[in-house]
Scaffold this motif. Structure first.
Motif, PDB file in Angstrom:
ATOM      1  N   ASP A 196      33.656  -5.703   5.114  1.00  0.00           N
ATOM      2  CA  ASP A 196      32.639  -6.218   5.980  1.00  0.00           C
ATOM      3  C   ASP A 196      31.909  -7.563   5.204  1.00  0.00           C
ATOM      4  O   ASP A 196      30.699  -7.888   5.933  1.00  0.00           O
ATOM      5  N   GLY A 197      31.502  -7.507   3.908  1.00  0.00           N
ATOM      6  CA  GLY A 197      30.326  -7.854   3.248  1.00  0.00           C
ATOM      7  C   GLY A 197      28.758  -7.532   2.985  1.00  0.00           C
ATOM      8  O   GLY A 197      28.157  -7.746   2.743  1.00  0.00           O
ATOM      9  N   THR A 198      29.152  -5.803   3.646  1.00  0.00           N
ATOM     10  CA  THR A 198      28.134  -4.801   3.178  1.00  0.00           C
ATOM     11  C   THR A 198      28.437  -4.353   2.333  1.00  0.00           C
ATOM     12  O   THR A 198      29.734  -3.539   1.796  1.00  0.00           O
ATOM     13  N   THR A 203      21.453  -0.335   2.179  1.00  0.00           N
ATOM     14  CA  THR A 203      22.153  -1.053   2.497  1.00  0.00           C
ATOM     15  C   THR A 203      22.100  -2.169   2.564  1.00  0.00           C
ATOM     16  O   THR A 203      20.874  -3.119   3.181  1.00  0.00           O
ATOM     17  N   ASN A 242      23.750  -6.457   2.433  1.00  0.00           N
ATOM     18  CA  ASN A 242      24.991  -7.815   2.583  1.00  0.00           C
ATOM     19  C   ASN A 242      24.531  -8.300   1.434  1.00  0.00           C
ATOM     20  O   ASN A 242      23.744  -8.920   0.460  1.00  0.00           O
ATOM     21  N   TYR A 243      26.086  -8.972   0.768  1.00  0.00           N
ATOM     22  CA  TYR A 243      27.025  -9.550  -0.110  1.00  0.00           C
ATOM     23  C   TYR A 243      27.587 -10.273  -0.099  1.00  0.00           C
ATOM     24  O   TYR A 243      28.525 -11.072   1.254  1.00  0.00           O
ATOM     25  N   THR A 244      27.675 -12.087  -0.651  1.00  0.00           N
ATOM     26  CA  THR A 244      28.634 -12.775  -0.722  1.00  0.00           C
ATOM     27  C   THR A 244      28.639 -12.572  -2.162  1.00  0.00           C
ATOM     28  O   THR A 244      28.032 -12.115  -3.171  1.00  0.00           O
ATOM     29  N   TYR A 298      23.061 -11.418  -2.722  1.00  0.00           N
ATOM     30  CA  TYR A 298      22.429 -10.062  -2.301  1.00  0.00           C
ATOM     31  C   TYR A 298      21.358 -10.882  -0.986  1.00  0.00           C
ATOM     32  O   TYR A 298      20.288 -11.708  -1.256  1.00  0.00           O
ATOM     33  N   SER A 299      21.499  -9.915   0.576  1.00  0.00           N
ATOM     34  CA  SER A 299      20.333 -10.334   1.316  1.00  0.00           C
ATOM     35  C   SER A 299      19.952  -8.765   2.264  1.00  0.00           C
ATOM     36  O   SER A 299      21.166  -8.508   2.316  1.00  0.00           O
ATOM     37  N   ASN A 300      19.312  -9.444   3.306  1.00  0.00           N
ATOM     38  CA  ASN A 300      18.547  -8.696   4.287  1.00  0.00           C
ATOM     39  C   ASN A 300      19.000  -6.824   4.034  1.00  0.00           C
ATOM     40  O   ASN A 300      19.957  -6.222   3.755  1.00  0.00           O
TER      41      ASN A 300
END
Length: 206
Positions: free
Chosen positions: A105-107, A134, A136-138, A146-148
């Motif tokens: 799911d992108g986490t 924890t 978020n990644y793409t 990475y983000s958030n």
């Protein structure tokens, strides 16, 4: 005037009877032969139509696993090496032990309870991470972004066994370059490299 002569019909009648008998014999003989030939000949079997071959379903070729899809799963860190400045001193640190869980799911969930150690100028340096991230990644086929980030825990710095500082654990969102196979993952940048082995689910062969 000559006296009328009587014609003898006996000979033509006999010849006609004989001819008729010969014709009858030939007809009977031919009919019998035809009957025998017909009776003795086995009937030719009618050709059996060959069954049409059943259509064979085409088996689709398996799609190759994309590098980003390869990331999905749990990974055990087996090696970490980095160069950094600690209190003005350039130190090479090494260690291992973090667990990365890349989810579909992108986490990304990380459990980091590890210690990185190195020496420089006769001094011993140690950086201790204790906590979780924890994020978020793409990913494309070369890079993870990475983000958030959400982090809990602490980072502790030691020099020669003594605590010099302790701060809240944070995650820096600098992208990682990477390569991935079914069992191995390598993440790296200009000043560090990190290697992992995949953690197989129970019952899954290695």
């Amino acid at each position: 005037m000559q006296p009328e002569q009587r014609r003898d019909w006996t000979v033509p009648i006999v010849i006609g009877v004989v001819a008729l008998v010969v014709v009858l014999v030939l007809c009977l003989t031919g009919g019998a032969a035809a009957y025998l030939l017909t009776r003795d000949r086995a009937p030719e079997p009618s050709p059996t139509p060959s069954p049409s071959p059943s259509p064979v379903a085409a088996v689709p070729s398996p799609s190759p696993v994309s590098p980003a899809r390869c990331l999905v799963g749990r990974w055990q860190e087996t090696s970490y090496t980095s160069y950094g400045d600690i209190y003005g001193v350039k130190v090479q640190l090494s260690g291992a032990g973090a667990v990365f869980d890349f989810r579909a799911d992108g986490t990304l969930s990380i459990v980091r309870k590890t210690s990185m150690k190195g020496t420089a100028n006769g001094d011993r340096y140690e950086v201790i991470f204790s906590g979780t991230h924890t994020i978020n990644y793409t990913a494309d086929d070369k890079e993870i972004n990475y983000s958030n980030p959400r982090s809990t825990g602490t980072t502790t710095w030691k020099v020669n066994g003594k605590v010099r500082d302790q701060e809240k654990l944070v995650w820096i969102t600098t992208p990682d370059r990477y390569t991935c196979t079914a069992t191995e993952l390598r993440m790296y940048g200009d000043t560090y490299a990190e290697e992992f082995t995949r953690i197989q689910p129970p019952g899954r062969p290695v």
